[in-house]
Design a protein around this motif. Structure first.
Motif, PDB file in Angstrom:
ATOM      1  N   ILE A 173       0.853  -1.203   0.000  1.00 59.64           N
ATOM      2  CA  ILE A 173       0.000   0.000   0.000  1.00 59.64           C
ATOM      3  C   ILE A 173       0.884   1.247   0.000  1.00 59.64           C
ATOM      4  O   ILE A 173       0.595   2.226  -0.676  1.00 59.64           O
ATOM      5  N   GLU A 174       1.986   1.173   0.749  1.00 57.66           N
ATOM      6  CA  GLU A 174       2.898   2.323   0.822  1.00 57.66           C
ATOM      7  C   GLU A 174       3.476   2.684  -0.543  1.00 57.66           C
ATOM      8  O   GLU A 174       3.576   3.862  -0.893  1.00 57.66           O
ATOM      9  N   ASP A 175       3.891   1.651  -1.295  1.00 55.90           N
ATOM     10  CA  ASP A 175       4.445   1.895  -2.650  1.00 55.90           C
ATOM     11  C   ASP A 175       3.408   2.601  -3.506  1.00 55.90           C
ATOM     12  O   ASP A 175       3.711   3.535  -4.239  1.00 55.90           O
ATOM     13  N   VAL A 176       2.178   2.105  -3.430  1.00 56.14           N
ATOM     14  CA  VAL A 176       1.111   2.656  -4.274  1.00 56.14           C
ATOM     15  C   VAL A 176       0.824   4.098  -3.858  1.00 56.14           C
ATOM     16  O   VAL A 176       0.723   4.996  -4.691  1.00 56.14           O
ATOM     17  N   ARG A 177       0.744   4.337  -2.530  1.00 55.97           N
ATOM     18  CA  ARG A 177       0.456   5.697  -2.051  1.00 55.97           C
ATOM     19  C   ARG A 177       1.545   6.668  -2.514  1.00 55.97           C
ATOM     20  O   ARG A 177       1.269   7.748  -3.036  1.00 55.97           O
ATOM     21  N   HIS A 178       2.786   6.249  -2.362  1.00 50.65           N
ATOM     22  CA  HIS A 178       3.907   7.107  -2.741  1.00 50.65           C
ATOM     23  C   HIS A 178       3.856   7.425  -4.228  1.00 50.65           C
ATOM     24  O   HIS A 178       4.004   8.571  -4.649  1.00 50.65           O
ATOM     25  N   ASN A 179       3.597   6.403  -5.045  1.00 50.97           N
ATOM     26  CA  ASN A 179       3.551   6.606  -6.499  1.00 50.97           C
ATOM     27  C   ASN A 179       2.406   7.540  -6.894  1.00 50.97           C
ATOM     28  O   ASN A 179       2.586   8.435  -7.729  1.00 50.97           O
ATOM     29  N   LEU A 180       1.249   7.372  -6.266  1.00 50.04           N
ATOM     30  CA  LEU A 180       0.106   8.235  -6.627  1.00 50.04           C
ATOM     31  C   LEU A 180       0.376   9.687  -6.237  1.00 50.04           C
ATOM     32  O   LEU A 180       0.122  10.605  -7.014  1.00 50.04           O
ATOM     33  N   GLU A 181       0.938   9.877  -5.025  1.00 49.43           N
ATOM     34  CA  GLU A 181       1.201  11.253  -4.566  1.00 49.43           C
ATOM     35  C   GLU A 181       2.202  11.940  -5.488  1.00 49.43           C
ATOM     36  O   GLU A 181       2.034  13.089  -5.877  1.00 49.43           O
ATOM     37  N   LEU A 182       3.226  11.188  -5.849  1.00 52.02           N
ATOM     38  CA  LEU A 182       4.263  11.754  -6.710  1.00 52.02           C
ATOM     39  C   LEU A 182       3.704  12.092  -8.091  1.00 52.02           C
ATOM     40  O   LEU A 182       3.951  13.165  -8.645  1.00 52.02           O
ATOM     41  N   ARG A 183       2.904  11.177  -8.646  1.00 51.55           N
ATOM     42  CA  ARG A 183       2.353  11.424  -9.995  1.00 51.55           C
ATOM     43  C   ARG A 183       1.382  12.607  -9.979  1.00 51.55           C
ATOM     44  O   ARG A 183       1.423  13.456 -10.864  1.00 51.55           O
ATOM     45  N   ASP A 184       0.528  12.676  -8.952  1.00 54.90           N
ATOM     46  CA  ASP A 184      -0.395  13.822  -8.862  1.00 54.90           C
ATOM     47  C   ASP A 184       0.404  15.115  -8.826  1.00 54.90           C
ATOM     48  O   ASP A 184       0.043  16.094  -9.472  1.00 54.90           O
ATOM     49  N   TYR A 185       1.494  15.099  -8.055  1.00 55.69           N
ATOM     50  CA  TYR A 185       2.296  16.320  -7.912  1.00 55.69           C
ATOM     51  C   TYR A 185       2.925  16.694  -9.260  1.00 55.69           C
ATOM     52  O   TYR A 185       2.777  17.825  -9.720  1.00 55.69           O
ATOM     53  N   ILE A 186       3.590  15.739  -9.896  1.00 55.58           N
ATOM     54  CA  ILE A 186       4.266  16.048 -11.176  1.00 55.58           C
ATOM     55  C   ILE A 186       3.225  16.426 -12.231  1.00 55.58           C
ATOM     56  O   ILE A 186       3.381  17.406 -12.948  1.00 55.58           O
ATOM     57  N   ASP A 187       2.127  15.667 -12.317  1.00 57.20           N
ATOM     58  CA  ASP A 187       1.123  15.910 -13.360  1.00 57.20           C
ATOM     59  C   ASP A 187       0.475  17.292 -13.210  1.00 57.20           C
ATOM     60  O   ASP A 187       0.133  17.928 -14.199  1.00 57.20           O
ATOM     61  N   SER A 188       0.322  17.747 -11.965  1.00 58.22           N
ATOM     62  CA  SER A 188      -0.382  19.027 -11.820  1.00 58.22           C
ATOM     63  C   SER A 188       0.551  20.231 -11.704  1.00 58.22           C
ATOM     64  O   SER A 188       0.068  21.362 -11.723  1.00 58.22           O
ATOM     65  N   THR A 189       1.854  20.001 -11.633  1.00 62.88           N
ATOM     66  CA  THR A 189       2.765  21.158 -11.524  1.00 62.88           C
ATOM     67  C   THR A 189       3.683  21.301 -12.739  1.00 62.88           C
ATOM     68  O   THR A 189       4.472  22.234 -12.800  1.00 62.88           O
ATOM     69  N   ARG A 190       3.614  20.347 -13.693  1.00 61.60           N
ATOM     70  CA  ARG A 190       4.515  20.433 -14.845  1.00 61.60           C
ATOM     71  C   ARG A 190       4.198  21.673 -15.694  1.00 61.60           C
ATOM     72  O   ARG A 190       3.078  22.219 -15.612  1.00 61.60           O
ATOM     73  N   GLU A 191       5.182  22.062 -16.506  1.00 65.89           N
ATOM     74  CA  GLU A 191       5.006  23.260 -17.327  1.00 65.89           C
ATOM     75  C   GLU A 191       4.045  23.016 -18.495  1.00 65.89           C
ATOM     76  O   GLU A 191       3.240  23.869 -18.852  1.00 65.89           O
ATOM     77  N   GLU A 192       4.193  21.841 -19.129  1.00 61.80           N
ATOM     78  CA  GLU A 192       3.409  21.526 -20.331  1.00 61.80           C
ATOM     79  C   GLU A 192       2.037  20.979 -19.949  1.00 61.80           C
ATOM     80  O   GLU A 192       1.954  19.924 -19.337  1.00 61.80           O
ATOM     81  N   SER A 193       0.984  21.679 -20.338  1.00 62.65           N
ATOM     82  CA  SER A 193      -0.408  21.283 -20.053  1.00 62.65           C
ATOM     83  C   SER A 193      -0.579  20.542 -18.731  1.00 62.65           C
ATOM     84  O   SER A 193      -0.906  19.364 -18.733  1.00 62.65           O
ATOM     85  N   PRO A 194      -0.376  21.240 -17.624  1.00 61.12           N
ATOM     86  CA  PRO A 194      -0.574  20.564 -16.332  1.00 61.12           C
ATOM     87  C   PRO A 194      -2.032  20.167 -16.115  1.00 61.12           C
ATOM     88  O   PRO A 194      -2.928  20.752 -16.733  1.00 61.12           O
TER      89      PRO A 194
END
Ligand code: DC
Length: 233
Positions: A173-194
């Motif tokens: 569960i920890e691996d999954v939580r970490h991956n989701l948090e990281l992806r949400d962060y990168i996906d919503s803060t990236r420069e190209e079409s966040p």
């Protein structure tokens, strides 16, 4: 099938159930369903397999020139499988190794232009449901129906954990939580079409909604868009 075909764009955070809703909606309407995330995942798989240095823009462009992505209908699952250079890569694209890198790869401008150009072509004839992160904002800004999906973080973690555990019992569960948090962060803060909700998108928080209820709600939205006198489906 309706004579009045529309484009339905579904965006939202990782593991909100976008694909499930989009697939069922497409089946109900007789539309095609495109999982745009699968395209970014297949590109990431190619980069990993071929050790493409994706910090190098010319290496990225050279690699993209060798990538051909197609969706092929699978009779058994009644869904579309993504093929990378004629290989069905559906069984590999949701592995953790791909999930760990896909947000970085999909943040690259050249990768996005490559995928978005193909996605726009797929929508030319309308009659399509596409899910992703930038479908209502960048790919189909004029989509007739835009939905922005979200759900409470722990609900999303448990949904993705169940899926991944079924494929690999070593998943935690920890691996999954970490991956989701990281992806949400990168996906919503990236420069190209966040990732962000388009102004004209309807917010759908499905933390406490069954799949059936969601489908029913969205079908009502679709019907309300259909010009009077035309069959809804
Ligand atoms: O929907 P998914 O979790 O399979 O998507 C995988 C990744 O691809 C996601 O973390 C961000 C990226 N993605 C994107 O940038 N734009 C899209 N339209 C779809 C996915």
């Amino acid at each position: 099938m309706s004579a009045h075909k529309i484009i339905i764009a579904i965006d939202g955070f990782s593991s909100c159930g976008k694909s499930t809703l989009a697939r069922e909606l497409a089946a109900r309407l007789g539309y095609s369903y495109i999982d745009s995330g699968a395209m970014y995942r297949a590109i990431t798989l190619y980069f990993l397999r071929n050790q493409v240095d994706y910090s190098d823009h010319s290496a990225v462009l050279a690699a993209l020139a060798n990538i051909n992505l197609t969706f092929v209908f699978n009779e058994q699952s009644q869904g579309s499988d993504i093929h990378l250079n004629d290989e069905n890569v559906e069984p590999y694209i949701r592995d953790m190794i791909v999930s760990e890198k896909v947000s970085e790869v999909s943040a690259i401008r050249e990768v996005r232009s490559f995928a978005v150009a193909q996605q726009k072509r797929m929508g030319r004839k309308k009659g399509i449901v596409m899910d992703g992160r930038d479908i209502g904002t960048a790919v189909f800004p004029h989509a007739e129906l835009k939905i922005f999906m979200t759900a409470e973080p722990e609900v999303r973690v448990m949904r993705r954990f169940k899926e991944m555990y079924a494929a690999n019992p070593h998943t935690t569960i920890e691996d999954v939580r970490h991956n989701l948090e990281l992806r949400d962060y990168i996906d919503s803060t990236r420069e190209e079409s966040p990732l962000h909700q388009a102004e004209d998108a309807i917010l759908l928080d499905n933390s406490n909604l069954s799949k059936e209820k969601q489908l029913e709600m969205v079908m009502d939205w679709v019907k309300s868009l259909t010009p009077k006198g035309e069959p809804a489906i």
